[in-house]
Scaffold this motif. Sequence first.
Motif, PDB file in Angstrom:
ATOM      1  N   LEU A  55     -34.281   6.523  39.406  1.00  0.00           N
ATOM      2  CA  LEU A  55     -35.394   5.636  39.060  1.00  0.00           C
ATOM      3  C   LEU A  55     -36.320   5.417  40.254  1.00  0.00           C
ATOM      4  CD1 LEU A  55     -36.790   3.609  37.147  1.00  0.00           C
ATOM      5  CD2 LEU A  55     -35.097   1.907  37.867  1.00  0.00           C
ATOM      6  N   ASP A  58     -38.354   8.564  41.258  1.00  0.00           N
ATOM      7  CA  ASP A  58     -39.485   8.806  40.357  1.00  0.00           C
ATOM      8  C   ASP A  58     -40.624   7.831  40.616  1.00  0.00           C
ATOM      9  OD1 ASP A  58     -38.303  10.931  39.168  1.00  0.00           O
ATOM     10  OD2 ASP A  58     -37.767   9.939  37.291  1.00  0.00           O
ATOM     11  N   LEU A  59     -40.275   6.568  40.926  1.00  0.00           N
ATOM     12  CA  LEU A  59     -41.312   5.588  41.251  1.00  0.00           C
ATOM     13  C   LEU A  59     -42.073   5.984  42.518  1.00  0.00           C
ATOM     14  CD1 LEU A  59     -39.847   2.019  40.572  1.00  0.00           C
ATOM     15  CD2 LEU A  59     -41.875   3.040  39.549  1.00  0.00           C
ATOM     16  N   TYR A 351     -41.608   1.043  36.322  1.00  0.00           N
ATOM     17  CA  TYR A 351     -41.610   2.431  35.846  1.00  0.00           C
ATOM     18  C   TYR A 351     -42.209   2.506  34.440  1.00  0.00           C
ATOM     19  CZ  TYR A 351     -39.788   7.066  34.653  1.00  0.00           C
ATOM     20  OH  TYR A 351     -39.676   8.377  34.277  1.00  0.00           O
TER      21      TYR A 351
END
Length: 370
Positions: A55, A58-59, A351
């Motif tokens: 997570l 990806d951020l 996200y």
Amino acid sequence: MKQKIGTLQASFLIVNAIVPTAIVVLPSIISTRLEQEGPFSIVISAGLGILIVLLVADLIKKSNGTPYIEWISKVSSPFVATFMGALILGHFIEETAIVLRQSINFISENVLLKTPFAVILLVMMIVSIYITSQGIEVMARVSSILVLLYILPIPIYMSGVADFNQFSRLLPIFEHSPNDFILGSLGPANWVSEVSFLLYIAPYLKSPERSRSIGFLSLSFTCIIILIIYVPTLLAFGPEYIKVLNYPGYTYSRLVHLGHAFENLNILFVSYWLLVSYIKLSFFLFVTLECFKQTLRIKENQLFYLLALALIISLESYYTWDTPDHLYKNNLENQFPGFMLVNFIFPLIIYAMSNIRQWKTRRKGFSSRE
């Protein structure tokens, strides 16, 4: 010029931001819930750590290394960014105060038995403020050296206590219920979730695109080191004895001996632990300062902001966590919601917001073409 750190440096810095207090606090917390099956809790919490790494990476990729709270403002609104930033800042002030108190408790109970609490606090804060003021690059370089020095104490630690290991203390297996495994994994999950520190140091990474590798490296090192400390302690003492020890890892280090020539090597453990603890506390101060600056949109890096935050943290550490029992109960029962909110739920919300924003942008692009 903004300081930049490499992939391994960032990984080692995150490891040293988690491990020092984890190895002295976690064994008794884990054994209270899961007893001889405690090592499974670290494996379970590692699964949560993997989700957080994916997570967070990806951020960082979406934000292209933009400061975290500034990125929240771009994908939502300045009000949402200020609100979340204030909650994150409050979380890190509290956690830094807890880290400081845990370190002082350990020192005052095992090393400086007659030194007043206030003196230890003052010395630790002065040193940590100095280290923090030098910047993240200096912290990362020192942290890398300290992680590499694990090569020295860990083999001594493992070989010097072989006579005390009894593998029967790991039996029986799967005696506890799924509910026990979940509850027993909450403590390790708190520490493991701190791989989300990547979000706050992303602007200082030489290669933000390698954040996933940084996260997985730091997560792997962290879990391996905790297991290396916890499992032998469990083999030597058994779960029932670990439950009543304040610092099982330190007590275990007092058993280390190599023949008759080298005994009482726990001084190596204490010396090394103190060095790493200063880096941990300094890094927490650094992240707290970053959150403060981003939340209040402060660009200059003034020393008095750091001094003011250090004063608040010192006062909270001194007055809020006034007894070891109070602190232990907090570590056992109360920390999980705060950790998950800041380290998992907030990044998950951001996200989702960034994906919605991208979807709206694409939809407007298609509409304009039509």
